[in-house]
Structures are given as structure tokens and as C-alpha cells.
Design an enzyme around this catalytic site. Structure first.
Site, PDB file in Angstrom:
ATOM      1  N   ARG A  34       0.823  -1.209   0.000  1.00 29.08           N
ATOM      2  CA  ARG A  34       0.000   0.000   0.000  1.00 29.08           C
ATOM      3  C   ARG A  34       0.861   1.265   0.000  1.00 29.08           C
ATOM      4  NH1 ARG A  34      -4.323  -1.559   4.519  1.00 29.08           N
ATOM      5  NH2 ARG A  34      -2.360  -2.173   5.415  1.00 29.08           N
ATOM      6  N   LYS A  59       1.377 -19.320   4.585  1.00 25.97           N
ATOM      7  CA  LYS A  59       0.714 -19.776   5.796  1.00 25.97           C
ATOM      8  C   LYS A  59       0.682 -18.640   6.808  1.00 25.97           C
ATOM      9  CE  LYS A  59       3.077 -20.640   9.219  1.00 25.97           C
ATOM     10  NZ  LYS A  59       4.087 -19.674   9.650  1.00 25.97           N
ATOM     11  N   ASP A  80       4.508 -24.143   2.271  1.00 27.08           N
ATOM     12  CA  ASP A  80       5.014 -24.431   3.612  1.00 27.08           C
ATOM     13  C   ASP A  80       6.512 -24.579   3.406  1.00 27.08           C
ATOM     14  OD1 ASP A  80       6.084 -25.851   5.851  1.00 27.08           O
ATOM     15  OD2 ASP A  80       4.022 -26.251   6.453  1.00 27.08           O
ATOM     16  N   HIS A  81       7.275 -23.563   3.796  1.00 30.23           N
ATOM     17  CA  HIS A  81       8.672 -23.552   3.356  1.00 30.23           C
ATOM     18  C   HIS A  81       9.482 -24.702   3.962  1.00 30.23           C
ATOM     19  CE1 HIS A  81       9.466 -21.306   7.099  1.00 30.23           C
ATOM     20  NE2 HIS A  81      10.735 -21.597   6.939  1.00 30.23           N
ATOM     21  N   ASP A  94       1.173 -21.133  14.318  1.00 30.75           N
ATOM     22  CA  ASP A  94       2.328 -20.633  13.560  1.00 30.75           C
ATOM     23  C   ASP A  94       3.243 -21.769  13.099  1.00 30.75           C
ATOM     24  OD1 ASP A  94       3.957 -18.363  12.645  1.00 30.75           O
ATOM     25  OD2 ASP A  94       5.386 -18.975  14.187  1.00 30.75           O
ATOM     26  N   HIS A 151       4.152 -26.461   9.647  1.00 29.08           N
ATOM     27  CA  HIS A 151       5.506 -27.011   9.465  1.00 29.08           C
ATOM     28  C   HIS A 151       5.674 -28.380  10.132  1.00 29.08           C
ATOM     29  CE1 HIS A 151       6.336 -23.150   7.903  1.00 29.08           C
ATOM     30  NE2 HIS A 151       6.666 -22.528   9.007  1.00 29.08           N
TER      31      HIS A 151
HETATM   32  C1  BG6 Z   1       7.683 -19.217   9.975  1.00 29.61           C
HETATM   33  C2  BG6 Z   1       7.070 -18.803  11.280  1.00 29.61           C
HETATM   34  O1  BG6 Z   1       6.724 -19.864   9.185  1.00 29.61           O
HETATM   35  O2  BG6 Z   1       8.764 -20.086  10.225  1.00 29.61           O
HETATM   36  C3  BG6 Z   1       8.107 -18.125  12.168  1.00 29.61           C
HETATM   37  O3  BG6 Z   1       5.991 -17.900  11.048  1.00 29.61           O
HETATM   38  C4  BG6 Z   1       9.332 -19.003  12.309  1.00 29.61           C
HETATM   39  O4  BG6 Z   1       7.567 -17.795  13.433  1.00 29.61           O
HETATM   40  C5  BG6 Z   1       9.815 -19.496  10.963  1.00 29.61           C
HETATM   41  O5  BG6 Z   1      10.335 -18.238  12.945  1.00 29.61           O
HETATM   42  C6  BG6 Z   1      10.926 -20.521  11.125  1.00 29.61           C
HETATM   43  O6  BG6 Z   1      11.487 -20.813   9.873  1.00 29.61           O
HETATM   44  P1  BG6 Z   1      13.002 -21.276   9.747  1.00 29.61           P
HETATM   45  O7  BG6 Z   1      13.144 -21.618   8.303  1.00 29.61           O
HETATM   46  O8  BG6 Z   1      13.843 -20.101  10.172  1.00 29.61           O
HETATM   47  O9  BG6 Z   1      13.153 -22.435  10.662  1.00 29.61           O
END
Ligand code: BG6
Length: 484
Positions: free
Chosen positions: A46, A143, A172-173, A230, A235
Site C-alpha cells: 500500500r 501460511k 510451507d517452506h 504458527d 511445518h
Molecule cells: C515461519 C514462522 O513460518 O517459520 C516463524 O511464522 C518461524 O515464526 C519461521 O520463525 C521458522 O522458519 P526457519 O526456516 O527459520 O526455521
């Protein structure tokens, strides 16, 4: 291999995820020659920015995230960067934006919604109104998708009015992390593990995702979410699926996702009566972390809160393969280390032929380290070398991927996943029914916590969470893995 030229539009382009992860990820792929320079990366938010001022912001973000920012590639990369100010709630600017995007149907366009899920519906509607959903358009949803099953359904329904399921990539990384994919190779590329991968031979499984960071400037989002929404609902359940699923027939997207879905649907519901015994909620108070003293969660937030920053759960999968095998799940902020791992503990040998002098027999353990230092460790019992009789020792076969393959740094999960979207490969993305099944399991636990009215148990920042988490696993005669 280079992917075809594309447009990537990042809604929430000036936000934390975009700046810290997505833009540096794209830069790394560009430096590796995977991105055609005719591609465009368009930040949308924005706030007002010119292309130039946004490029400056991107340049600074990349300089923070990577050592390569001074390389000759940075200028070529910045040329691909654009910015448009838009508001999902207002008409203004959308017509011009549609013109800027153009109407070539065979051009890949990725709309990455890195915003609060509360505006996913508005954004999708505008994209549809301006026919930006046609041809090779894809939408990426960050997510958490909703805060419970019914809000997730509403978002998914609204997105589905504009984009087909095959165009929808729920990211979902954790599924893009090297070790998670390696779990597929390890389980299904070796004859060694699969025959033992069941309740007959596995005693229990632990999944830990520990972070040292606090919630800091994300408190606004986090307080409405908490560790369950979260981390666990997405995850950690996805990791659990990769450990527990049946062998898929192939790596075809639906072959893998069908198997994950079966696991999610087999999770035993945790009732309100069971929740106090099989779940632990915690929240950090002031303590010492990352080399200094740090405030507690409520101090950071500036008000009282019952949101959990730590969760431990004893989960069970009600199917033939896993009957009776506990899966202990644990995640938290402000823990002593940044450590993510899956630990599979095998049952003890049925009978010991060694006398008491040989020392205790330990159980085999397979540790899959997601971070830091991605790798695999298999703990074995051997004879202590040298004279002194037959004394047993427990030692690891230890493989660090970085050391073993002499590579400097493994690609970030987002690098692989965004290019998978461009390639049109959804294998590592969540299907709608998976998200729903995950909420279906998480909702009753969240409801039980809310109904009990109990505050989360406080733990000092820099410790492994409330002592109840230790008690949760020790009651069953096990301990959280400590050999790293
Ligand atoms: C995110 C969460 O999806 O994953 C965060 O919202 C978290 O709270 C993060 O810190 C952790 O990802 P990674 O790849 O650093 O373990």
C-alpha cells in the site's frame, strides 16, 4: 537449468518475509543463472514507492542477506525489479496494474500473497476482476491459512472462485528444506530403512523445531496466532507426514499429497479430557538468550497475553503402521539453540548377550538434522576399541551435507519452492484437503486450551520450555534428544 521467463508479483512486497527471504532467494537463483533476465519481480504494497526507491530497499535487503550483493549481478537483478502501490480494498490503480502486467496468456505469472490472510479474498477478487487469473497465472498463499478450519475454508472458497486448485500453491517452506526432501531419498532410495519403519521396530519419534529468537517486531501477528497455529498446524505436521506416510507410487504431486493426507486423517484426535496430559503450552519470560538478557513475551508485546510461544504434544497416528508409536512434537521461541531435527528411536534389541560389565546397551537412533548443519546421524552400538575386554560404546555415523559435498551453503527453501511454482510443480505444496485435515486435528486442541482458561506455563528465555514438557516425554520412559 534456467526456467522460462516469468512475472513474480509479491503482495506484501515491502514486508518482512519479502525483504528477508523472498527477494534474496530470487537473487541467489539469478546469480546461479536460473532466472531469465526478461523476467520481472514486482513488489506491491500500500505504501508509495518509485521503482528506484524500491530497488534501493531491495539492494539493502540483499546486502544484509548475502555476501554476493556487491557482485556484478546485482545491477542486472535490480533492473528486473519494479514496484506498484495497490490496496486490495480499493479500486484505485488496479486498471493500470492490469495493463502493466499485460495479457499474454502463455506468460507465467505468479502472484505471491505474502500478506495477512485476512486480505487474500480481496486480492484474489481484484485479480479475477482484471482477468489476471487467466492462462499460466498461479497464486501462492503464505501460511497460516486461516486461524481454524472454518476461517481456512472461507479463504480457500474465496480463492477458488478465482483460481483453480491446480493454480493454487499453498506454501510451507519446511517442505523446501534440503533435509526434508532428503527424507524421501533416505526412506525410499534405501532398502535398509523401510522394512524397519513401523511400530514393530520403532519405539518413538521426536520432532523438534527450536528457535532462539523471540517474537520481537512480529508480536502484532504472532499474538493472534501462537506456536500452535504458527508452527505445529503446518511445518511440524508436514514433517510428521514425511516421516510417517506410506511410500507414494511416484513423486507425482498427487501421489505424494494423497499419502500425506492419509497421515493427517489418521492422527488420533486429542480430546479436551486428554489435552492436559498430552499437550503443554508455554510462554517465555525474561531471561538470557543470544548472548544477552532479553525481555519476556508480554514485555515485548506491551500487554498481558495468554498466547503460547512453546508447545509440546504427544501425538499418535491411528493406523496399522504406527499404532502405539508416540510422536512427540515440540517447538518454541527463545529456546537455548536454533535446532530443528527429527529423531527416530528404534526399539531395544530383544535380548542382551553382554554381561553387566560391558556397559548399558543403547537403542539405535536416526537423527535427521534440518538446521543448523543439515545432515544425518545414525547412532550405533560398537565395541570400544582396544584392550580392556568387550565394552560397548554408542557412536554416531555422522554425515554433514555441507562437509560431505564440499558446498558452501545449501539453497534456502524459498529458492527451490518459488522456482517450482514457475515450473508448475506442486509436489512440495499443500493441497486444500491437507490444510483442512491439519486444522481438523488442531482445532479441538485449541478449543480445549481456550475452554480450560489456563494460562500457558511460563519458562525462562534461554531454557528448553516449561518442565511439563520434560515430564510429558519422561512419563513414557523417554527423554528429549540431547546429542547434537
Ligand atoms: C515461519 C514462522 O513460518 O517459520 C516463524 O511464522 C518461524 O515464526 C519461521 O520463525 C521458522 O522458519 P526457519 O526456516 O527459520 O526455521
Amino acid at each position: 537449468q534456467q526456467v522460462e521467463a516469468f512475472d513474480l508479483v509479491i503482495f506484501g512486497g515491502t514486508g518482512d518475509l519479502s525483504v528477508r527471504k523472498l527477494l534474496p532467494a530470487m537473487f541467489h537463483r539469478f546469480v546461479d543463472g536460473q532466472i531469465d533476465k526478461h523476467s520481472r519481480i514486482i513488489g506491491v504494497a500500500r505504501s508509495e514507492h518509485s521503482d528506484d526507491s524500491f530497488r534501493k530497499l531491495v539492494h539493502e535487503a540483499i546486502a544484509k542477506a548475502t555476501k554476493d550483493a556487491a557482485s556484478k549481478d546485482i545491477n542486472a537483478f535490480l533492473k528486473m525489479i519494479h514496484y506498484r502501490a495497490l490496496d486490495g480494498g480499493k479500486d484505485e490503480g488496479w486498471e493500470e496494474f492490469a495493463q502493466f502486467m499485460g495479457q499474454e496468456a502463455d506468460h507465467v505469472r505468479v502472484f505471491y500473497l505474502s500478506t495477512s490472510p485476512s486480505i487474500f479474498s480481496d486480492l484474489c477478487k481484484r485479480l479475477g476482476d482484471h482477468k489476471l487469473n487467466e492462462g499460466k497465472a498461479r497464486v501462492v498463499l503464505e501460511k497460516p491459512i486461516g486461524t481454524d478450519l472454518s476461517s481456512a475454508n472461507k479463504i480457500n472458497d474465496d480463492v477458488a472462485k478465482v483460481f483453480q486448485e491446480s493454480q493454487t500453491y499453498r506454501i510451507d517452506h519446511y517442505l523446501g528444506k534440503e533435509t526434508v526432501q532428503n527424507l524421501l531419498a533416505l526412506r525410499f532410495g534405501n532398502a535398509l530403512f523401510e522394512p524397519l519403519w513401523n511400530a514393530e521396530h520403532i519405539e518413538h519419534v521426536q520432532i523438534t523445531v527450536a528457535e532462539t529468537v523471540g517474537v520481537g517486531h512480529r508480536a502484532g501477528y504472532y499474538d493472534g496466532s501462537g506456536a500452535m497455529r504458527d508452527m505445529i498446524q503446518n511445518h511440524i505436521l508436514q514433517l510428521l507426514c514425511m516421516v510417517a506416510m506410506e511410500p507414494p507410487a511416484s513423486l507425482a504431486p498427487d501421489a505424494v499429497r494423497d499419502e500425506k493426507l492419509k497421515v493427517l486423517r489418521s492422527l488420533k484426535p486429542i480430546t479436551a479430557t486428554e489435552a492436559p496430559h498430552t499437550t503443554v503450552r508455554g510462554q517465555y519470560r525474561a531471561g538470557a538468550s543470544e548472548g544477552g538478557s532479553v525481555p519476556g513475551y508480554q514485555d515485548e508485546l506491551g500487554r498481558p497475553s495468554n498466547t503460547e510461544t512453546f508447545v509440546a504434544i504427544k501425538a499418535e497416528i491411528g493406523n496399522w503402521r504406527w499404532a502405539g508409536v508416540p510422536f512427540y512434537l515440540r517447538t518454541g521461541k527463545r529456546l537455548p539453540e536454533r535446532l530443528s531435527e527429527i529423531v527416530v528411536t528404534f526399539k531395544a534389541v530383544p535380548h542382551s548377550i553382554f554381561g553387566a560389565d560391558a556397559g548399558a546397551l543403547a537403542q539405535n537412533r536416526l537423527v535427521l538434522r534440518l538446521q543448523p548443519d543439515e545432515g544425518v546421524k545414525l547412532w550405533l552400538t560398537i565395541k570400544n576399541p582396544g584392550p580392556g575386554g568387550l565394552k560397548l560404546r554408542h557412536v554416531p555415523l555422522d554425515m554433514s551435507f555441507l562437509e560431505a559435498f564440499g558446498i558452501g551453503q545449501l539453497p534456502d527453501a524459498y529458492e527451490r519452492l518459488i522456482l517450482d511454482v514457475v515450473r508448475g510443480n506442486p509436489t512440495l505444496f499443500m493441497r486444500r484437503d491437507e490444510v483442512e485435515a491439519a486444522w481438523n486435528w488442531a482445532d479441538p486442541i485449541l478449543d480445549a486450551w481456550a475452554a480450560s482458561g489456563d494460562a500457558p506455563k511460563l519458562y525462562t528465555a534461554g531454557t528448553w520450555g516449561p518442565s511439563a514438557s520434560v515430564a510429558l516425554i519422561e512419563r513414557d520412559g523417554h527423554t528429549w534428544n540431547e546429542d547434537n
